[in-house]
Design a protein around this motif. Structure first.
Motif, PDB file in Angstrom:
ATOM      1  N   LEU A  73      43.841  14.904  31.371  1.00  8.07           N
ATOM      2  CA  LEU A  73      43.232  14.909  30.043  1.00  8.07           C
ATOM      3  C   LEU A  73      41.932  14.103  30.055  1.00  8.07           C
ATOM      4  O   LEU A  73      40.945  14.486  29.409  1.00  8.07           O
ATOM      5  CB  LEU A  73      44.214  14.350  29.018  1.00  8.07           C
ATOM      6  CG  LEU A  73      43.862  14.559  27.546  1.00  8.07           C
ATOM      7  CD1 LEU A  73      43.677  16.038  27.224  1.00  8.07           C
ATOM      8  CD2 LEU A  73      44.941  13.955  26.651  1.00  8.07           C
ATOM      9  N   CYS A  74      41.915  12.988  30.793  1.00 10.56           N
ATOM     10  CA  CYS A  74      40.678  12.222  30.960  1.00 10.56           C
ATOM     11  C   CYS A  74      39.607  13.062  31.652  1.00 10.56           C
ATOM     12  O   CYS A  74      38.427  13.023  31.269  1.00 10.56           O
ATOM     13  CB  CYS A  74      40.948  10.963  31.774  1.00 10.56           C
ATOM     14  SG  CYS A  74      41.188   9.481  30.794  1.00 10.56           S
ATOM     15  N   LEU A  75      39.998  13.815  32.672  1.00  5.71           N
ATOM     16  CA  LEU A  75      39.033  14.662  33.377  1.00  5.71           C
ATOM     17  C   LEU A  75      38.470  15.731  32.448  1.00  5.71           C
ATOM     18  O   LEU A  75      37.276  16.061  32.522  1.00  5.71           O
ATOM     19  CB  LEU A  75      39.682  15.306  34.609  1.00  5.71           C
ATOM     20  CG  LEU A  75      40.161  14.358  35.702  1.00  5.71           C
ATOM     21  CD1 LEU A  75      40.721  15.149  36.884  1.00  5.71           C
ATOM     22  CD2 LEU A  75      39.044  13.423  36.165  1.00  5.71           C
ATOM     23  N   CYS A  76      39.316  16.281  31.587  1.00  6.66           N
ATOM     24  CA  CYS A  76      38.835  17.257  30.598  1.00  6.66           C
ATOM     25  C   CYS A  76      37.786  16.621  29.691  1.00  6.66           C
ATOM     26  O   CYS A  76      36.742  17.227  29.411  1.00  6.66           O
ATOM     27  CB  CYS A  76      39.997  17.768  29.744  1.00  6.66           C
ATOM     28  SG  CYS A  76      41.129  18.871  30.579  1.00  6.66           S
ATOM     29  N   ALA A  77      38.061  15.407  29.223  1.00  6.08           N
ATOM     30  CA  ALA A  77      37.106  14.725  28.355  1.00  6.08           C
ATOM     31  C   ALA A  77      35.814  14.424  29.092  1.00  6.08           C
ATOM     32  O   ALA A  77      34.711  14.552  28.537  1.00  6.08           O
ATOM     33  CB  ALA A  77      37.727  13.426  27.827  1.00  6.08           C
ATOM     34  N   LEU A  78      35.924  14.046  30.364  1.00  7.77           N
ATOM     35  CA  LEU A  78      34.748  13.762  31.178  1.00  7.77           C
ATOM     36  C   LEU A  78      33.905  15.017  31.382  1.00  7.77           C
ATOM     37  O   LEU A  78      32.676  14.994  31.222  1.00  7.77           O
ATOM     38  CB  LEU A  78      35.197  13.193  32.530  1.00  7.77           C
ATOM     39  CG  LEU A  78      34.101  12.781  33.508  1.00  7.77           C
ATOM     40  CD1 LEU A  78      33.316  11.604  32.977  1.00  7.77           C
ATOM     41  CD2 LEU A  78      34.717  12.445  34.869  1.00  7.77           C
ATOM     42  N   GLU A  79      34.551  16.140  31.718  1.00  8.20           N
ATOM     43  CA  GLU A  79      33.821  17.382  31.965  1.00  8.20           C
ATOM     44  C   GLU A  79      33.170  17.934  30.698  1.00  8.20           C
ATOM     45  O   GLU A  79      32.162  18.642  30.786  1.00  8.20           O
ATOM     46  CB  GLU A  79      34.763  18.431  32.569  1.00  8.20           C
ATOM     47  CG  GLU A  79      35.188  18.118  33.986  1.00  8.20           C
ATOM     48  CD  GLU A  79      35.854  19.292  34.673  1.00  8.20           C
ATOM     49  OE1 GLU A  79      35.758  19.386  35.904  1.00  8.20           O
ATOM     50  OE2 GLU A  79      36.473  20.132  33.971  1.00  8.20           O
ATOM     51  N   GLY A 126      31.873  16.069  28.402  1.00 12.47           N
ATOM     52  CA  GLY A 126      30.887  15.116  27.914  1.00 12.47           C
ATOM     53  C   GLY A 126      31.350  14.248  26.766  1.00 12.47           C
ATOM     54  O   GLY A 126      30.539  13.627  26.079  1.00 12.47           O
ATOM     55  N   ARG A 127      32.668  14.166  26.553  1.00 14.23           N
ATOM     56  CA  ARG A 127      33.178  13.375  25.429  1.00 14.23           C
ATOM     57  C   ARG A 127      33.255  11.891  25.762  1.00 14.23           C
ATOM     58  O   ARG A 127      33.232  11.056  24.859  1.00 14.23           O
ATOM     59  CB  ARG A 127      34.552  13.881  24.998  1.00 14.23           C
ATOM     60  CG  ARG A 127      34.545  15.325  24.515  1.00 14.23           C
ATOM     61  CD  ARG A 127      35.859  15.673  23.831  1.00 14.23           C
ATOM     62  NE  ARG A 127      35.900  17.059  23.395  1.00 14.23           N
ATOM     63  CZ  ARG A 127      36.773  17.550  22.530  1.00 14.23           C
ATOM     64  NH1 ARG A 127      37.681  16.754  21.996  1.00 14.23           N
ATOM     65  NH2 ARG A 127      36.750  18.822  22.199  1.00 14.23           N
ATOM     66  N   ILE A 128      33.414  11.571  27.036  1.00 11.26           N
ATOM     67  CA  ILE A 128      33.510  10.172  27.442  1.00 11.26           C
ATOM     68  C   ILE A 128      32.636   9.927  28.667  1.00 11.26           C
ATOM     69  O   ILE A 128      32.288  10.853  29.406  1.00 11.26           O
ATOM     70  CB  ILE A 128      34.963   9.760  27.793  1.00 11.26           C
ATOM     71  CG1 ILE A 128      35.483  10.580  28.982  1.00 11.26           C
ATOM     72  CG2 ILE A 128      35.884   9.874  26.585  1.00 11.26           C
ATOM     73  CD1 ILE A 128      36.793  10.061  29.563  1.00 11.26           C
ATOM     74  N   VAL A 187      39.742  10.215  21.233  1.00 15.51           N
ATOM     75  CA  VAL A 187      38.713  11.068  21.830  1.00 15.51           C
ATOM     76  C   VAL A 187      38.871  12.515  21.386  1.00 15.51           C
ATOM     77  O   VAL A 187      37.889  13.185  21.026  1.00 15.51           O
ATOM     78  CB  VAL A 187      38.762  10.970  23.372  1.00 15.51           C
ATOM     79  CG1 VAL A 187      37.856  12.027  24.020  1.00 15.51           C
ATOM     80  CG2 VAL A 187      38.361   9.569  23.829  1.00 15.51           C
ATOM     81  N   PHE A 188      40.107  13.017  21.381  1.00 15.52           N
ATOM     82  CA  PHE A 188      40.346  14.427  21.071  1.00 15.52           C
ATOM     83  C   PHE A 188      40.690  14.659  19.605  1.00 15.52           C
ATOM     84  O   PHE A 188      40.743  15.815  19.164  1.00 15.52           O
ATOM     85  CB  PHE A 188      41.460  14.976  21.969  1.00 15.52           C
ATOM     86  CG  PHE A 188      41.022  15.201  23.390  1.00 15.52           C
ATOM     87  CD1 PHE A 188      40.360  16.366  23.754  1.00 15.52           C
ATOM     88  CD2 PHE A 188      41.242  14.235  24.362  1.00 15.52           C
ATOM     89  CE1 PHE A 188      39.949  16.577  25.055  1.00 15.52           C
ATOM     90  CE2 PHE A 188      40.830  14.430  25.674  1.00 15.52           C
ATOM     91  CZ  PHE A 188      40.180  15.602  26.019  1.00 15.52           C
TER      92      PHE A 188
END
Length: 351
Positions: free
Chosen positions: A68-74, A76-78, A160-161
């Motif tokens: 889920l962190c990787l999704c946010a990183l990809e 551009g959210r974090i 974040v989400f």
């Protein structure tokens, strides 16, 4: 050679280490071995199947929270350098230097474990209790594996989400991967019971064995996820394929590389994002596994995930054993023997 793997699993069941298990090994998209043995409980009549769902405990960190962190990183959210105060309010001064990267690599200084029910009146107070609890060390100084850090990361990802953690995991991780039988709080008669400390303890179907996860109503960043063998294969195969599966790219190669290679050089333990990295000085996956292989083993149940990035080999093991503290050394030996036997069988297949 795979017969040796079966013999080790059957030996563990015969010795009472666990009532049953489901294991698979493969290379990339190829499944080379599956073994499903035993029953859901000791001396039980219900046999383990490929669709038996197991509580994977700390594997939740690398199968739900890290992706889920990787999704946010990809998306551009974090940024991994974001201090937690960018997403969480009322962060006290001692924790203002903690970043998302610190939480992912277990270098936040957060204490390894404490019981939330003893410091929070209800689940609504859990985040406040986490932030108030004293640190065990300075952020960024040392690897201190911390369930509490991943619980905090779960709360951060909800911000974040903009949705509950279980909904975000389903929408952005398990559904895109086709892991339709993986999630929190499962229902049905195909859920393996958790192994409890004593016969007097009660267990409710779909409730995690981890006490802090239960306090958070079964949904947490550090524990609480349930999965079956086929879904575990899909996840491990995606990692072994550098983020790809039969449907295409799930995660970018670079995102998978960030998560699965050492990010704590010079510290006391080699860690990626949640994952341990095996080294010659610390061959936790077994002495036959190449250095830089990575994985994680749940200390409570004995379930594990292991991947060798050099050749794309992977192993997943699901079980509901329960080792007391004095049995952990023997459990670690069993895992090394099992993973060595599996890696040897894979190598023999290639010749």
């Amino acid at each position: 050679m795979w017969k040796a793997v079966d013999e080790l699993l059957l030996g563990g069941i015969a010795q009472g280490a666990f009532p049953g298990c489901a294991m698979a090994a493969g290379q990339g998209a190829r499944v080379l071995y599956t073994g499903v043995h035993g029953s859901l409980v000791h001396d039980g009549q219900w046999e383990v199947t490929h669709t038996t769902r197991y509580d994977v405990g700390s594997l939740t960190q690398v199968m739900a929270t890290v992706p889920l962190c990787l999704c946010a990183l990809e998306r551009g959210r974090i940024s991994l350098d974001d201090p937690i105060g960018m997403w969480l309010s009322d962060v006290p001064p001692d924790k203002q230097g903690i970043t998302i990267l610190n939480l992912l690599t277990h270098t936040s200084g957060m204490t390894p474990h404490f019981l939330l029910p003893q410091e929070a009146e209800s689940d609504r107070d859990a985040l406040s209790a986490l932030l108030k609890h004293p640190l065990s060390g300075s952020p960024g100084a040392k690897v201190r594996p911390s369930d509490m850090g991943f619980i905090l990361l779960g709360f951060l990802l909800e911000r974040v989400f903009g949705m509950p953690l279980d909904e975000a995991v389903k929408r952005f991780v398990t559904s895109p991967l086709g892991m339709l039988r993986t999630g929190y709080l499962p229902a049905g008669d195909d859920v393996a019971p958790a192994a409890m400390h004593s016969e007097s303890e009660e267990w409710q179907a779909g409730q995690p064995v981890d006490g802090n996860a239960r306090f958070l109503h079964g949904v947490a960043g550090h524990a609480g996820l349930f999965t079956d063998l086929e879904d575990a294969i899909r996840f491990a195969s995606m990692l072994a394929g550098d983020g790809r599966n039969e449907d295409g790219v799930v995660f970018s190669y670079r995102a998978v590389h960030l998560a699965t290679t050492e990010r704590t050089r010079g510290m006391n333990e080699a860690r990626g994002y949640g994952l341990r990295i095996t080294k010659r000085a610390d061959p936790f996956l077994g002495h036959l596994w190449p250095s830089d292989g990575y994985g994680l083993i749940d200390a409570m149940s004995g379930s594990l995930l292991a991947v060798s990035p050099d050749d794309g080999f992977f192993v997943v093991l699901l079980m509901n054993g329960r080792a007391a503290a004095h049995d952990r050394q023997e459990r670690a030996r069993m895992h090394k023997c099992l993973l060595n036997a599996a890696y040897a069988a894979f190598q023999h297949e290639d010749f």
